[in-house]
Write an enzyme that holds these catalytic residues in place. Structure first.
Site, PDB file in Angstrom:
ATOM      1  CB  SER A  29     -15.710  70.953 -35.587  1.00  0.00           C
ATOM      2  OG  SER A  29     -14.347  70.782 -35.950  1.00  0.00           O
ATOM      3  CE  LYS A  60     -17.472  69.926 -38.493  1.00  0.00           C
ATOM      4  NZ  LYS A  60     -17.190  68.904 -39.392  1.00  0.00           N
ATOM      5  CG  HIS A 113     -15.016  73.987 -39.319  1.00  0.00           C
ATOM      6  ND1 HIS A 113     -14.625  72.680 -39.559  1.00  0.00           N
ATOM      7  CD2 HIS A 113     -14.309  74.378 -38.233  1.00  0.00           C
ATOM      8  CE1 HIS A 113     -13.742  72.304 -38.655  1.00  0.00           C
ATOM      9  NE2 HIS A 113     -13.527  73.309 -37.839  1.00  0.00           N
ATOM     10  CG  ASN A 114     -15.552  69.948 -42.290  1.00  0.00           C
ATOM     11  OD1 ASN A 114     -15.510  70.480 -41.187  1.00  0.00           O
ATOM     12  ND2 ASN A 114     -15.838  68.668 -42.446  1.00  0.00           N
ATOM     13  CD  GLU A 129     -11.116  69.742 -41.204  1.00  0.00           C
ATOM     14  OE1 GLU A 129     -11.861  70.094 -40.281  1.00  0.00           O
ATOM     15  OE2 GLU A 129     -11.179  68.615 -41.728  1.00  0.00           O
TER      16      GLU A 129
HETATM   17  C1  6PG Z   1     -14.067  68.082 -37.703  1.00  0.00           C
HETATM   18  C2  6PG Z   1     -13.623  67.414 -38.953  1.00  0.00           C
HETATM   19  C3  6PG Z   1     -14.437  66.193 -39.189  1.00  0.00           C
HETATM   20  C4  6PG Z   1     -13.808  65.227 -40.162  1.00  0.00           C
HETATM   21  C5  6PG Z   1     -13.706  65.759 -41.527  1.00  0.00           C
HETATM   22  C6  6PG Z   1     -12.745  64.978 -42.367  1.00  0.00           C
HETATM   23  O1  6PG Z   1     -14.358  69.262 -37.793  1.00  0.00           O
HETATM   24  O2  6PG Z   1     -14.092  67.437 -36.660  1.00  0.00           O
HETATM   25  O3  6PG Z   1     -13.763  68.282 -40.031  1.00  0.00           O
HETATM   26  O4  6PG Z   1     -15.716  66.606 -39.528  1.00  0.00           O
HETATM   27  O5  6PG Z   1     -12.561  64.863 -39.705  1.00  0.00           O
HETATM   28  O6  6PG Z   1     -14.987  65.686 -42.082  1.00  0.00           O
HETATM   29  O7  6PG Z   1     -13.034  65.314 -43.632  1.00  0.00           O
HETATM   30  P1  6PG Z   1     -12.398  64.624 -44.895  1.00  0.00           P
HETATM   31  O8  6PG Z   1     -12.470  63.136 -44.688  1.00  0.00           O
HETATM   32  O9  6PG Z   1     -13.244  65.097 -46.004  1.00  0.00           O
HETATM   33  O10 6PG Z   1     -10.990  65.119 -44.934  1.00  0.00           O
END
Ligand code: 6PG
Length: 469
Positions: free
Chosen positions: A127, A181, A184-185, A188
């Site tokens: 990430s 991960k 985590h997303n 996010e």
């Molecule tokens: C990270 C981000 C990366 C990516 C996302 C975007 O941790 O660096 O999460 O993995 O920017 O996958 O996800 P979406 O396109 O689903 O918003």
């Protein structure tokens, strides 16, 4: 030259990770399926410890044993075809690392298939986007511990460092690194949704302009909310569109994209039985946002209150929004870590939740000071069921729940959609309800389907012959 590691896939993330490895003293072999990106890399980043290859065999042969190949390619079928092309060139004990946003179930399958061939497979959650990959990402590696120990000196060196500790530690077996991960997303998604609701509230209900809100986010970044996402929100809101000179936020179309990891988190929460409502509402909010044309039409024909930008005390409301946002964040992480805990038991991964929180302190998108407190909560009590039980979060939740309640009610009065904030509050109130209302659902199930119920006063399974049934 013998290389310490090979990087396969030289798109933005792969090239940045390779540069990071070179900057940290590794000898790196580089390969891409198409030659354009390989050429681009050698032109942009000539380095005495880097060798670019246009053929797979010499790329693999140039690696020190056990060979270590880091894949940074598109998740899904591409990853499988890349693995199928390099596996025959590898020897037993060689190590393939997959740093893409792979589905953890695919990673577990790859781990098992490669193990049968004697090849070690590590699935690595990465990430931090391009800047993180270049300067220090958060890394979530999983697979066999012995394979991790082989690559740990490289991974821990290229990872972000916080207080002298790498944002990288061994997660567990199989595809558990990609699972970490994935959640985590999901977190996010919820963090971003809550921030966007706070922004909308400040703009549409409190009546502030974009630059005022930018300043507020910058100030919040000096408080308990300090985090990468709060920081970049301040920058984004301060940024003017070079074409129109308007704040760029006003010219960006309000349809949120997604690549699927938030949805995977929600699907998994449904599968393993975790009430991850805030993450799931955040995924749904992105779907709703994509119905732009329908929303524009509905704005004309569906009734609702007019936004009232007449709050009497703006400073008081700004403070309430700040605390409501922090409270939403607490509920989000409570859910996210409930999911980690449940997954750890369900999939048999034996997660160390304190370590997972420590990985997130730097390098990644959800990095935040707050994660120190999450980690401490699990360090003090490894069996902790929920962070809301830990003294720090109890104190904060008790202090800020009223602010979340006031902001949520005000938003609803004004017709502002707040799926993140309202599901945070519903989760909080549901979690602290000693009697949930599910007694009526149980009674209904028993009434129409004889599904039975348990009683509060006796042990056993009961069924009522309902009068008039
Ligand atoms: C990270 C981000 C990366 C990516 C996302 C975007 O941790 O660096 O999460 O993995 O920017 O996958 O996800 P979406 O396109 O689903 O918003």
């Amino acid at each position: 030259m013998n290389h310490t590691i090979g990087v396969y896939g030289l798109g933005v993330m792969g090239a940045s990770l390779a540069k990071n490895m070179l900057n940290k003293g590794e000898r790196v072999a580089l390969y891409n399926y198409t030659p354009d990106l390989t050429e681009k890399f050698s032109e942009e980043f000539p380095h005495e410890s880097a060798t670019v290859f246009y053929d797979l065999k010499p790329f693999i042969e140039s690696l020190e044993k056990p060979r270590k190949v880091f894949l940074m390619v598109t998740a899904g079928e591409v990853t499988d075809s890349v693995i199928n092309s390099i596996a025959p060139l590898l020897d037993k004990e060689d190590i393939i690392m997959d740093g893409g946003n792979a589905n953890f179930k695919d990673s577990t399958e790859r781990f098992r298939l490669l193990k049968e061939k004697g090849i070690q497979f590590l699935s690595i959650g990465v990430s931090g986007g391009e800047a993180g990959a270049l300067n220090g990402p958060a890394l979530m590696p999983s697979g066999d511990k012995a394979a991790y120990d082989e690559v740990a000196p490289i991974l821990e060196k290229i990872a972000a460092q916080v207080d002298g500790k790498p944002c990288c530690s061994y997660i567990g077996t199989e595809g558990s690194g990609h699972y970490v991960k994935m959640v985590h997303n999901g977190i996010e998604y919820a963090d971003m949704q809550l921030i966007s609701e706070a922004y909308q509230f400040l703009r549409k209900v409190v009546g502030l302009d974009v630059k005022e809100i930018a300043n507020i986010f910058s100030k919040w970044n000096e408080w308990e909310l300090k985090s990468y996402l709060i920081e970049i929100t301040g920058h984004i809101l301060n940024y003017d569109d070079p074409v129109t000179s308007q704040p760029i936020i006003d010219v960006i179309l309000d349809k949120a994209g997604q690549k699927g990891t938030g949805k995977w988190t929600s699907k998994d929460a449904l599968d393993i039985g975790v009430p991850a409502s805030i993450i799931t509402e955040s995924v749904f909010a992105r779907y709703l946002s994509s119905l732009k044309d329908e929303r524009v039409e509905a704005a004309e024909y569906l009734a609702g209150p007019k936004m009232n930008c007449q709050v009497s005390d703006k400073d008081e409301w700004i403070n309430l929004v700040k605390e409501a946002l922090f409270m939403g964040k607490i509920c989000t992480y409570a859910q996210g870590f409930m999911q980690y805990k449940q997954a750890s038991d369900y999939y048999g991964w034996n997660f160390r939740l304190a370590d997972i929180a420590l990985i997130f302190r730097g390098g990644c998108i959800i990095q935040a000071d707050f994660l120190d407190s999450v980690s401490q909560a699990f360090q003090s009590d490894v069996k902790l069921k929920n962070i809301l039980r830990a003294p720090y979060f109890q104190e904060k939740a008790n202090a800020y729940e009223g602010s979340l309640r006031r902001v949520a009610m005000k938003a609803m009065e004004n017709g502002l959609s707040i799926p993140g904030l309202s599901s945070s509050l519903s989760f909080y109130d549901g979690y602290r309800a000693s009697r949930s209302g599910a007694e009526l659902i149980q009674a209904q199930r028993d009434y129409f389907g004889a599904h039975t119920y348990e009683r509060v006063d006796k042990v056993g399974i009961f069924h009522t012959v309902w009068e008039g049934e």
